[in-house]
Design a protein around this motif. Structure first.
Motif, PDB file in Angstrom:
ATOM      1  N   ALA A  21       0.834  -1.202   0.000  1.00  0.00           N
ATOM      2  CA  ALA A  21       0.000   0.000   0.000  1.00  0.00           C
ATOM      3  C   ALA A  21       0.872   1.256   0.000  1.00  0.00           C
ATOM      4  O   ALA A  21       0.590   2.219  -0.726  1.00  0.00           O
ATOM      5  CB  ALA A  21      -0.938  -0.005   1.210  1.00  0.00           C
ATOM      6  N   GLN A  22       1.923   1.260   0.803  1.00  0.00           N
ATOM      7  CA  GLN A  22       2.833   2.410   0.838  1.00  0.00           C
ATOM      8  C   GLN A  22       3.522   2.598  -0.515  1.00  0.00           C
ATOM      9  O   GLN A  22       3.648   3.721  -1.009  1.00  0.00           O
ATOM     10  CB  GLN A  22       3.879   2.235   1.939  1.00  0.00           C
ATOM     11  CG  GLN A  22       3.322   2.327   3.335  1.00  0.00           C
ATOM     12  CD  GLN A  22       4.354   1.958   4.397  1.00  0.00           C
ATOM     13  OE1 GLN A  22       5.490   1.606   4.096  1.00  0.00           O
ATOM     14  NE2 GLN A  22       3.946   2.038   5.651  1.00  0.00           N
ATOM     15  N   ILE A  23       3.962   1.505  -1.108  1.00  0.00           N
ATOM     16  CA  ILE A  23       4.626   1.567  -2.407  1.00  0.00           C
ATOM     17  C   ILE A  23       3.673   2.105  -3.466  1.00  0.00           C
ATOM     18  O   ILE A  23       4.052   2.938  -4.297  1.00  0.00           O
ATOM     19  CB  ILE A  23       5.187   0.185  -2.798  1.00  0.00           C
ATOM     20  CG1 ILE A  23       6.385  -0.159  -1.898  1.00  0.00           C
ATOM     21  CG2 ILE A  23       5.571   0.127  -4.266  1.00  0.00           C
ATOM     22  CD1 ILE A  23       6.831  -1.617  -1.990  1.00  0.00           C
ATOM     23  N   LYS A  24       2.414   1.661  -3.429  1.00  0.00           N
ATOM     24  CA  LYS A  24       1.417   2.137  -4.392  1.00  0.00           C
ATOM     25  C   LYS A  24       1.245   3.648  -4.279  1.00  0.00           C
ATOM     26  O   LYS A  24       1.197   4.354  -5.281  1.00  0.00           O
ATOM     27  CB  LYS A  24       0.087   1.416  -4.156  1.00  0.00           C
ATOM     28  CG  LYS A  24      -0.977   1.747  -5.167  1.00  0.00           C
ATOM     29  CD  LYS A  24      -2.234   0.935  -4.911  1.00  0.00           C
ATOM     30  CE  LYS A  24      -3.324   1.297  -5.904  1.00  0.00           C
ATOM     31  NZ  LYS A  24      -4.564   0.567  -5.651  1.00  0.00           N
ATOM     32  N   ASP A  25       1.167   4.161  -3.051  1.00  0.00           N
ATOM     33  CA  ASP A  25       1.047   5.603  -2.833  1.00  0.00           C
ATOM     34  C   ASP A  25       2.293   6.338  -3.354  1.00  0.00           C
ATOM     35  O   ASP A  25       2.178   7.382  -4.002  1.00  0.00           O
ATOM     36  CB  ASP A  25       0.853   5.918  -1.344  1.00  0.00           C
ATOM     37  CG  ASP A  25      -0.508   5.487  -0.819  1.00  0.00           C
ATOM     38  OD1 ASP A  25      -1.424   5.231  -1.636  1.00  0.00           O
ATOM     39  OD2 ASP A  25      -0.657   5.400   0.418  1.00  0.00           O
ATOM     40  N   LEU A  26       3.463   5.790  -3.071  1.00  0.00           N
ATOM     41  CA  LEU A  26       4.702   6.413  -3.530  1.00  0.00           C
ATOM     42  C   LEU A  26       4.799   6.394  -5.049  1.00  0.00           C
ATOM     43  O   LEU A  26       5.236   7.379  -5.667  1.00  0.00           O
ATOM     44  CB  LEU A  26       5.911   5.708  -2.908  1.00  0.00           C
ATOM     45  CG  LEU A  26       6.114   5.930  -1.414  1.00  0.00           C
ATOM     46  CD1 LEU A  26       7.202   4.993  -0.882  1.00  0.00           C
ATOM     47  CD2 LEU A  26       6.473   7.377  -1.131  1.00  0.00           C
ATOM     48  N   GLN A  27       4.384   5.304  -5.675  1.00  0.00           N
ATOM     49  CA  GLN A  27       4.424   5.225  -7.131  1.00  0.00           C
ATOM     50  C   GLN A  27       3.458   6.225  -7.772  1.00  0.00           C
ATOM     51  O   GLN A  27       3.774   6.803  -8.814  1.00  0.00           O
ATOM     52  CB  GLN A  27       4.118   3.800  -7.603  1.00  0.00           C
ATOM     53  CG  GLN A  27       5.274   2.851  -7.356  1.00  0.00           C
ATOM     54  CD  GLN A  27       4.935   1.402  -7.698  1.00  0.00           C
ATOM     55  OE1 GLN A  27       3.791   0.971  -7.581  1.00  0.00           O
ATOM     56  NE2 GLN A  27       5.946   0.657  -8.107  1.00  0.00           N
ATOM     57  N   ALA A  28       2.309   6.437  -7.142  1.00  0.00           N
ATOM     58  CA  ALA A  28       1.356   7.428  -7.657  1.00  0.00           C
ATOM     59  C   ALA A  28       1.971   8.828  -7.582  1.00  0.00           C
ATOM     60  O   ALA A  28       1.843   9.625  -8.520  1.00  0.00           O
ATOM     61  CB  ALA A  28       0.046   7.369  -6.868  1.00  0.00           C
ATOM     62  N   ARG A  29       2.644   9.123  -6.488  1.00  0.00           N
ATOM     63  CA  ARG A  29       3.310  10.429  -6.329  1.00  0.00           C
ATOM     64  C   ARG A  29       4.439  10.577  -7.350  1.00  0.00           C
ATOM     65  O   ARG A  29       4.606  11.625  -7.962  1.00  0.00           O
ATOM     66  CB  ARG A  29       3.844  10.569  -4.895  1.00  0.00           C
ATOM     67  CG  ARG A  29       4.555  11.852  -4.611  1.00  0.00           C
ATOM     68  CD  ARG A  29       3.614  13.040  -4.568  1.00  0.00           C
ATOM     69  NE  ARG A  29       4.368  14.229  -4.192  1.00  0.00           N
ATOM     70  CZ  ARG A  29       4.006  15.437  -4.523  1.00  0.00           C
ATOM     71  NH1 ARG A  29       2.896  15.632  -5.183  1.00  0.00           N
ATOM     72  NH2 ARG A  29       4.734  16.464  -4.166  1.00  0.00           N
ATOM     73  N   GLU A  30       5.212   9.508  -7.532  1.00  0.00           N
ATOM     74  CA  GLU A  30       6.299   9.512  -8.512  1.00  0.00           C
ATOM     75  C   GLU A  30       5.746   9.776  -9.914  1.00  0.00           C
ATOM     76  O   GLU A  30       6.290  10.587 -10.678  1.00  0.00           O
ATOM     77  CB  GLU A  30       7.042   8.177  -8.484  1.00  0.00           C
ATOM     78  CG  GLU A  30       8.154   8.067  -9.518  1.00  0.00           C
ATOM     79  CD  GLU A  30       8.746   6.667  -9.583  1.00  0.00           C
ATOM     80  OE1 GLU A  30       9.971   6.568  -9.703  1.00  0.00           O
ATOM     81  OE2 GLU A  30       7.975   5.680  -9.544  1.00  0.00           O
ATOM     82  N   LYS A  31       4.661   9.104 -10.267  1.00  0.00           N
ATOM     83  CA  LYS A  31       4.044   9.272 -11.586  1.00  0.00           C
ATOM     84  C   LYS A  31       3.576  10.714 -11.783  1.00  0.00           C
ATOM     85  O   LYS A  31       3.749  11.292 -12.862  1.00  0.00           O
ATOM     86  CB  LYS A  31       2.866   8.294 -11.726  1.00  0.00           C
ATOM     87  CG  LYS A  31       2.219   8.296 -13.077  1.00  0.00           C
ATOM     88  CD  LYS A  31       1.118   7.249 -13.155  1.00  0.00           C
ATOM     89  CE  LYS A  31       0.439   7.265 -14.512  1.00  0.00           C
ATOM     90  NZ  LYS A  31      -0.630   6.271 -14.610  1.00  0.00           N
ATOM     91  N   ALA A  32       2.991  11.307 -10.750  1.00  0.00           N
ATOM     92  CA  ALA A  32       2.509  12.685 -10.835  1.00  0.00           C
ATOM     93  C   ALA A  32       3.673  13.660 -11.035  1.00  0.00           C
ATOM     94  O   ALA A  32       3.577  14.599 -11.836  1.00  0.00           O
ATOM     95  CB  ALA A  32       1.717  13.046  -9.571  1.00  0.00           C
ATOM     96  N   ILE A  33       4.770  13.442 -10.319  1.00  0.00           N
ATOM     97  CA  ILE A  33       5.941  14.322 -10.456  1.00  0.00           C
ATOM     98  C   ILE A  33       6.544  14.186 -11.847  1.00  0.00           C
ATOM     99  O   ILE A  33       6.891  15.183 -12.498  1.00  0.00           O
ATOM    100  CB  ILE A  33       6.981  14.020  -9.357  1.00  0.00           C
ATOM    101  CG1 ILE A  33       6.427  14.451  -7.985  1.00  0.00           C
ATOM    102  CG2 ILE A  33       8.306  14.724  -9.650  1.00  0.00           C
ATOM    103  CD1 ILE A  33       7.257  13.975  -6.809  1.00  0.00           C
ATOM    104  N   LYS A  34       6.660  12.955 -12.344  1.00  0.00           N
ATOM    105  CA  LYS A  34       7.192  12.743 -13.697  1.00  0.00           C
ATOM    106  C   LYS A  34       6.298  13.414 -14.736  1.00  0.00           C
ATOM    107  O   LYS A  34       6.792  14.027 -15.692  1.00  0.00           O
ATOM    108  CB  LYS A  34       7.340  11.253 -13.984  1.00  0.00           C
ATOM    109  CG  LYS A  34       8.503  10.615 -13.252  1.00  0.00           C
ATOM    110  CD  LYS A  34       8.599   9.128 -13.579  1.00  0.00           C
ATOM    111  CE  LYS A  34       9.798   8.488 -12.922  1.00  0.00           C
ATOM    112  NZ  LYS A  34       9.923   7.059 -13.275  1.00  0.00           N
ATOM    113  N   ALA A  35       4.990  13.302 -14.560  1.00  0.00           N
ATOM    114  CA  ALA A  35       4.049  13.936 -15.492  1.00  0.00           C
ATOM    115  C   ALA A  35       4.216  15.455 -15.480  1.00  0.00           C
ATOM    116  O   ALA A  35       4.152  16.103 -16.530  1.00  0.00           O
ATOM    117  CB  ALA A  35       2.611  13.546 -15.150  1.00  0.00           C
TER     118      ALA A  35
END
Length: 95
Positions: A21-35
């Protein structure tokens, strides 16, 4: 890192679920920053601790469906590699 050998399967399941769950949240944040970096067309950025570079490239991939249709399933199977895969799925339980 803690020795996990002495953990019960139930403890391992709960810890894996929490980490997932923590990784999923971090990956969503990472994706948003990359976008955001892509949207701003930023090619490089240097922070206090990390540097980021953005590079564009073209990726070529094989259209396996077209290969099967053109060469046939037997040819495709004869030229494919098989490997064993182990999948572990984590599902949250209702409270």
């Amino acid at each position: 890192m803690t020795n996990l050998h002495n953990h019960s399967p139930e403890m391992l399941a709960d810890e894996l679920g929490q980490l997932s769950a923590q990784i999923k949240d971090l990956q969503a944040r990472e994706k948003a920053i990359k976008a955001e970096l892509k949207a701003r067309k930023i090619k490089a950025a240097h922070g206090r601790h990390f540097a980021v570079t953005v590079a564009e490239s073209i990726r070529q991939s094989l259209d396996s469906k077209a290969v099967r249709e053109t060469m046939g399933q037997d040819w495709f199977d004869d030229h494919s590699k098989l490997s064993e895969v182990v999948t572990i799925r984590t599902t949250a339980l209702a409270a």
